[in-house]
Scaffold this motif. Structure first.
Motif, mmCIF file in Angstrom:
data_model
loop_
_atom_site.group_PDB
_atom_site.id
_atom_site.type_symbol
_atom_site.label_atom_id
_atom_site.label_comp_id
_atom_site.label_asym_id
_atom_site.label_seq_id
_atom_site.Cartn_x
_atom_site.Cartn_y
_atom_site.Cartn_z
ATOM 1 N N ILE A 108 49.731 85.994 37.797
ATOM 2 C CA ILE A 108 50.554 84.851 37.368
ATOM 3 C C ILE A 108 49.636 83.663 37.161
ATOM 4 C CG2 ILE A 108 52.561 83.424 37.932
ATOM 5 C CD1 ILE A 108 53.198 85.647 40.092
ATOM 6 N N SER A 109 49.820 82.999 36.033
ATOM 7 C CA SER A 109 48.996 81.838 35.690
ATOM 8 C C SER A 109 49.785 80.552 35.895
ATOM 9 C CB SER A 109 48.539 81.942 34.232
ATOM 10 O OG SER A 109 47.894 80.749 33.824
ATOM 11 N N PHE A 110 49.168 79.600 36.561
ATOM 12 C CA PHE A 110 49.781 78.287 36.789
ATOM 13 C C PHE A 110 48.889 77.210 36.176
ATOM 14 C CE2 PHE A 110 50.580 81.112 40.390
ATOM 15 C CZ PHE A 110 51.960 81.125 40.449
ATOM 16 N N GLY A 111 49.527 76.232 35.534
ATOM 17 C CA GLY A 111 48.753 75.128 34.964
ATOM 18 C C GLY A 111 47.759 75.588 33.926
ATOM 19 N N GLU A 112 48.233 76.512 33.032
ATOM 20 C CA GLU A 112 47.395 77.033 31.948
ATOM 21 C C GLU A 112 46.078 77.601 32.473
ATOM 22 O OE1 GLU A 112 47.100 73.824 29.172
ATOM 23 O OE2 GLU A 112 49.112 74.211 28.352
#
Length: 341
Positions: A108-112
């Motif tokens: 999962i990616s957060f903040g690009e």
């Protein structure tokens, strides 16, 4: 004991959606547990009920912006991750929504891409272990990307995130605020100290138990989740000294209560220790340390209603809650307070 024994009717409009401008201006119901007598006051009047030599126990945990919204790598699907307990330096036990879309191995990616989480395991009841990779300081990244994890019954956006922290919050690690402490101001605490009230700080990081309802009809089958707590040598010595001198131990919030009762000896003394507690307090429990409790009004059929029922008696608590509804008290996290003495 059955779950329905702890139910009460609550009109939805009494669930407080916003904190009051002045923390100490909330209302205070005083329940005298021996007689069942009820008084209606304001929180700033709390000093009238505390005496010199009493020991006020505060939970100085600090809420982290534990709610992260990210995208599943490969599909872009929206994923919400709630941080619950730090396990190792970069691994956390979390609550993931929707969990069915996130098997082990999911990234999962957060903040690009500023923060990447990989699901590396799961608990028996479906919580996920997430290992994070990032550059820099995790707390700084979390402060930038995370949101305050307000309870699901609060639908308004919080304008000032400090209003979901106590004025004495110090040690980061909670997924929810110890809300009874939200009523205190620095001035009120100072006035209590000047009166001779002894103030002690312990720590319990509030975790999943705050968010998880009781589903078992037989409450004894309910599974409590672990929460990390710390009682320092200084805190234990101060509490024991105050109790030996005849002072009352007044816990601010159910979290302070559960911490002290978890670290209590059979003889009613407190030991210094740190560790995880699953303590479940319900009617029939014998309190070893606590004498009085400052608390908010809790959800129907919750473990917290069971805890206050253990202290004051189920009928007296339900009667007090009915009166609070009648008198239009504000309920739950940003609501009014109760002193059980």
């Amino acid at each position: 004991m059955e779950l329905k024994d702890f139910y009460y009717e609550l009109p939805e409009e009494l669930i407080a959606q916003d904190p009051l401008e002045d923390r100490a201006s909330s209302r205070l119901m005083v329940l005298h547990r021996e007689s069942g007598e009820i008084e209606h006051r304001h929180f700033r009047d709390i000093a009238e009920y505390l005496k010199s030599g009493d020991c006020l126990v505060l939970n100085d945990t600090k809420v982290i912006p534990a709610r992260l919204i990210g995208e599943k790598v490969g599909t872009g699907a929206k994923i919400e991750v709630l941080l619950l307990t730090r396990k190792e330096d970069r691994t956390w036990e979390t609550l993931v929504k929707p969990g069915r879309k996130c098997p082990i191995g999911t990234k999962i990616s957060f903040g690009e891409g500023k923060l990447i989480g990989e699901i590396v395991g799961q608990t028996e009841d479906g919580n996920r272990f997430v290992r994070f990779s990032y550059e820099g300081v995790f707390e700084e990244i979390l402060d930038e990307l995370g949101q305050m994890p307000l309870p699901p019954y609060i639908h308004h956006q919080l304008k000032d995130k400090n209003r979901y922290q106590t004025v004495y919050a110090a040690h980061e690690g909670s997924a929810a605020a110890p809300t009874a402490g939200l009523h205190f101001t620095e001035a009120l605490l100072k006035s209590l100290e000047e009166k001779g009230v002894i103030i002690v700080r312990i720590t319990l990081h509030v975790g999943l138990g705050t968010f998880r309802p009781v589903k078992e009809q037989d409450i004894l089958k309910h599974h409590m989740h672990e929460e990390f707590y710390v009682v320092s040598e200084e805190a234990a010595e101060t509490v024991n000294r105050a109790k030996a001198a005849g002072g009352r131990i007044v816990c601010v919030g159910t979290t302070s209560c559960r911490t002290l009762e978890s670290a209590a000896n059979e003889d009613g003394t407190l030991r210094a220790e740190s560790g995880y507690t699953k303590i479940f307090i319900y009617p029939g429990y014998r309190f070893r340390i606590l004498d009085c409790l400052i608390t908010n009004f809790h959800l129907p059929e919750s473990t917290l209603v069971m805890l206050v029922s253990a202290l004051a008696g189920r009928e007296k608590i339900l009667n007090a809650y009915r009166e609070a509804v009648q008198e239009r008290y504000r309920f739950f996290s940003f609501g009014d307070a109760m002193l059980i003495e």
